[in-house]
Write an enzyme that holds these catalytic residues in place. Sequence first.
Site: not given
Length: 228
Positions: A6, A31, A33, A35, A64, A66, A135, A142, A173, A175
């Site tokens: 990511s 990946h 992210d 946002m 992805h 969000m 998720m 992160g 996705d 942790g």
Amino acid sequence: MIIAPSLLASNFGRLAKEVNRVERSGADWLHLDIMDGHFVPNISFGPAVVATLRPLSKKFFDAHLMCSKPEILLEPFAKAGANQITVHVELAERVPQLLWKIKSLGVKVGLAVNPPTAISLVKPHLGQIDTLLVMTVNPGFGGQSFIYETLPKIQQVAVWRLEKNLNYHIEVDGGIDFKTVGECARAGADVFVSGTALFGKPSLKAAVNTMWRAAQNNDPALADLAVH
Ligand code: DX5
Ligand code: ZN
């Protein structure tokens, strides 16, 4: 088993170099992210950044979203070079049209589900998607700890995949480290997004390789090796 570093965990001051690092790492996907500061309380980067990175990489760009209004972002991200676009099932009645629109843009279709959301909500859409993203943290940042209560959701979507004779990827996705990757693999996941655990290592290539082996073999001993 697909490892997807990511970019959120990379050094934004040297993004091009970080993408080169991923390029040489042996990972399959990158990946991304996205946002919007509304669907999640954080802002990352947009289509212009993705378009700038596209010529630097042959990886599968996994975007992805969000975002509260993905409707206005699907075409820009497809044009920027995303290979897959994922939207959230929490967008409720807008989901069918969003999935259709993503497909019509000629990119792969992803659907994500947050930890507090009932997994039953994804069920009507399983025939329309290429990837189901479970998720394993609450999205937005992160470096959070894996939420173990999400493991039964992975098992459930794996059972549905078998029952319905479908072949969507099950992506996890949040942790994901050298230990949780094995637990998710055992539950049925096959795509593993990881930010902090991978970019925190001096050699991204070695970290990706160790994570891939931990996913492949489901061998907890590898996790111990990787921690030290
Ligand atoms: C969380 C993002 C994740 C994040 C994962 O909102 O969707 O992709 O980058 O980061 P780590 O691996 O650090 O939990
Ligand atoms: Zn993500």
